[in-house]
Motif scaffolding. Sequence first.
Motif, PDB file in Angstrom:
ATOM      1  N   UNK A   1      93.875  69.253 -42.362  1.00 39.24           N
ATOM      2  CA  UNK A   1      93.516  67.996 -41.714  1.00 39.24           C
ATOM      3  C   UNK A   1      92.037  67.969 -41.336  1.00 39.24           C
TER       4      UNK A   1
ATOM      5  N   UNK B   1      95.796  67.473 -36.098  1.00 37.84           N
ATOM      6  CA  UNK B   1      95.222  68.788 -35.862  1.00 37.84           C
ATOM      7  C   UNK B   1      94.559  68.809 -34.496  1.00 37.84           C
ATOM      8  N   UNK B   2      94.578  69.957 -33.838  1.00 36.08           N
ATOM      9  CA  UNK B   2      93.843  70.126 -32.589  1.00 36.08           C
ATOM     10  C   UNK B   2      92.564  70.905 -32.894  1.00 36.08           C
ATOM     11  N   UNK B   3      91.543  70.675 -32.083  1.00 36.07           N
ATOM     12  CA  UNK B   3      90.278  71.387 -32.261  1.00 36.07           C
ATOM     13  C   UNK B   3      89.996  72.100 -30.937  1.00 36.07           C
ATOM     14  N   UNK B   4      89.979  73.436 -30.994  1.00 37.35           N
ATOM     15  CA  UNK B   4      89.900  74.241 -29.773  1.00 37.35           C
ATOM     16  C   UNK B   4      88.465  74.614 -29.442  1.00 37.35           C
TER      17      UNK B   4
ATOM     18  N   UNK C   1      81.440  70.977 -33.119  1.00 39.48           N
ATOM     19  CA  UNK C   1      81.103  72.375 -33.401  1.00 39.48           C
ATOM     20  C   UNK C   1      81.925  73.258 -32.493  1.00 39.48           C
ATOM     21  N   UNK C   2      82.373  74.395 -33.064  1.00 39.60           N
ATOM     22  CA  UNK C   2      83.132  75.340 -32.247  1.00 39.60           C
ATOM     23  C   UNK C   2      82.871  76.757 -32.727  1.00 39.60           C
ATOM     24  N   UNK C   3      82.963  77.731 -31.814  1.00 39.89           N
ATOM     25  CA  UNK C   3      82.776  79.127 -32.210  1.00 39.89           C
ATOM     26  C   UNK C   3      84.063  79.708 -32.775  1.00 39.89           C
ATOM     27  N   UNK C   4      83.925  80.589 -33.746  1.00 37.05           N
ATOM     28  CA  UNK C   4      85.056  81.365 -34.273  1.00 37.05           C
ATOM     29  C   UNK C   4      84.623  82.834 -34.331  1.00 37.05           C
TER      30      UNK C   4
ATOM     31  N   UNK D   1      98.411  73.586 -37.756  1.00 36.00           N
ATOM     32  CA  UNK D   1      99.524  72.634 -37.820  1.00 36.00           C
ATOM     33  C   UNK D   1     100.379  72.881 -39.066  1.00 36.00           C
TER      34      UNK D   1
ATOM     35  N   UNK E   1      90.423  85.476 -35.988  1.00 31.98           N
ATOM     36  CA  UNK E   1      89.465  84.898 -36.937  1.00 31.98           C
ATOM     37  C   UNK E   1      89.070  83.479 -36.497  1.00 31.98           C
ATOM     38  N   UNK E   2      90.054  82.557 -36.460  1.00 26.79           N
ATOM     39  CA  UNK E   2      89.684  81.187 -36.069  1.00 26.79           C
ATOM     40  C   UNK E   2      89.762  80.962 -34.558  1.00 26.79           C
ATOM     41  N   UNK E   3      90.288  81.949 -33.815  1.00 24.60           N
ATOM     42  CA  UNK E   3      90.381  81.849 -32.341  1.00 24.60           C
ATOM     43  C   UNK E   3      90.988  80.513 -31.884  1.00 24.60           C
TER      44      UNK E   3
ATOM     45  N   UNK F   1      97.576  71.815 -27.771  1.00 27.67           N
ATOM     46  CA  UNK F   1      98.164  71.995 -29.109  1.00 27.67           C
ATOM     47  C   UNK F   1      99.580  71.407 -29.192  1.00 27.67           C
TER      48      UNK F   1
ATOM     49  N   UNK G   1      96.686  77.975 -31.121  1.00 28.91           N
ATOM     50  CA  UNK G   1      97.434  76.714 -31.252  1.00 28.91           C
ATOM     51  C   UNK G   1      98.837  76.870 -31.831  1.00 28.91           C
TER      52      UNK G   1
ATOM     53  N   UNK H   1      94.562  74.963 -22.995  1.00 26.89           N
ATOM     54  CA  UNK H   1      94.977  75.684 -24.205  1.00 26.89           C
ATOM     55  C   UNK H   1      96.490  75.702 -24.354  1.00 26.89           C
TER      56      UNK H   1
ATOM     57  N   UNK I   1     100.602  83.123 -23.371  1.00 28.21           N
ATOM     58  CA  UNK I   1      99.810  84.154 -22.682  1.00 28.21           C
ATOM     59  C   UNK I   1     100.722  85.105 -21.891  1.00 28.21           C
TER      60      UNK I   1
ATOM     61  N   UNK J   1     102.183  77.021 -29.682  1.00 30.69           N
ATOM     62  CA  UNK J   1     102.432  75.789 -28.936  1.00 30.69           C
ATOM     63  C   UNK J   1     102.889  74.679 -29.884  1.00 30.69           C
ATOM     64  N   UNK J   2     102.250  74.622 -31.071  1.00 32.13           N
ATOM     65  CA  UNK J   2     102.616  73.577 -32.041  1.00 32.13           C
ATOM     66  C   UNK J   2     104.034  73.784 -32.561  1.00 32.13           C
TER      67      UNK J   2
END
Lengths: 312, 253
Positions: B218, A111-114, A126-129, B99, B125-127, A102, B130, A98, B146, B133-134
Amino acid sequence: MKTLVIAEHDNTRLATATLNAITAATRFGGEVDILVAGHRCDAAAAQAASLAGTRRVLKADAAHYADALAENLAVLIRGMAGSGGYRAILAGASSFGKNLLPRVAALLDVAAISDVVAIDAPGRYQRPIYAGNVLVAVESDQPLDVLTVRTTAFDPAATGGSAPVEPVASGPDLGLSRVTGRELSKSERPELGAAAIVVSGGRGLGSGENYQRLLEPLADRLGAALGASRAAVDAGFVPNDYQVGQTGKIVAPGLYIAVGISGAIQHLAGMKDAKVIVAINKDPDAPIFQIADYGLVADLFEAVPALTAGLA
Amino acid sequence: MENALKILVPVKRVVDYNVKVRVRSDQGGVELAGVKMSINPFDEIAVEEAVRLREAGTASEVIAVSCGGAACQETLRSALAMGADRAILVESDIELQPLAVARLLQAVALREQPQLVICGKQAIDDDANQTGQMLAALLGWPQATFASKVLPGDGTLTVTREIDGGLETLALKLPAVVTADLRLNEPRYATLPNIMKAKKKPLEVMPAAGFGVDIAPRLRHTRHAEPAARKGGIKVADVAELVNKLRNEAKVI
């Protein structure tokens, strides 16, 4: 379709999150390279080479990679991504992944996908939010995707490979940051994120002494890892790395025993994928009972020692 | 105050921590109509840390910045009521992904020239976890994610970070980006007089388009679903029944 997994390691051993990330990378259906960037990291590179599914291990060995600083690693990875023709760069969604990925994504202008929990196809994830209360399908048309993957969603890669280890040129030492200290918890117990059984304690334990006195014998008997709710960490019962939840560790053990934990949604986000959940709490209305397979409404100060004795 | 820091604190407007979110029937997102919105809790911790540094004389000015629609002015007023000196809204009505937010914050940082940016580590919300760091990457600054402790020195910053195995301490060159974890501090409640005072503090609105940076999304979020709810189980009468169920029914021990 090549992918690159960024190994997390202490120069000697890989973190288990990396084994999960390798399995995720194989879902892209192509060849998997593993980057082991460290200092005197031959042992970690050799372990990576022994994993099934690995095409080759790329080893960047330099003093300025010893502490896995994001600034230096991100520049190294950006260079490799440009020449490597990778479809995706992956790491486990641990504090290492993490922190780093990013930064890599921004340098690559993607874009990153976490916290990816499913790879349906390249570019389809798929990812949880919202603390795991919503699962979202993500579509990317980027030529290169940067992903952190939730370790509980992918099995660890097996051993049995014999990939070559190839040295790669190091990037620059930017000298922007350095590690001046580490206080790492030392434990003979299984790693919390990968344990088959987790015993977890909350505010109901009342103190750190009670936590140790009651939960450690139970965990010892079961060979379990120890965890905690945010409330227990905030109250100073246990160190921060015990925290299970939305912003702590995500676990999915075969058995999760929640002791004196009320069950805030932020905690449930970290453990609701456990196969079997046991809750011990004196409050019959505690929300944890709504998701527990076996609920015991009882005074934990009596029930936990009895449970430990009952398992003998 | 010659070497005192100018601190930029990005804040996000999110669905309140206590709201149980529901997916819209068209699966296009979560229901936001009539839902209580608040400042992201981690951003509140970031604001608190910045204000404490100013109160200690380490910082000279705290600037809150938010990227989003006009309603984000409320979020900025919350930060001002906690003690931020002034606020900037980078206004955009399109969906801003991490981003894009990092690019807008980079543009604001180039204009404001802060020595320190303190962000929340993630939005609830989107957890995504990022944006900080970006932003650090785009600015070419060091990062400490953190954070549970921040100690400014002469041209440097010492930050304790919460990592998987315990704690790690980093020394960073300034300027730098720090992202706040839960245990960095306990944010204060805004008092009524401070809420009133916040209404008079400067809040500048700048259209996102004016920065000339690429903020187009994106990624496409095509389908939202609520994960299968876990079924509640049974209550057992005592420890003996629990042990029996675990051994003979669940077979997990």
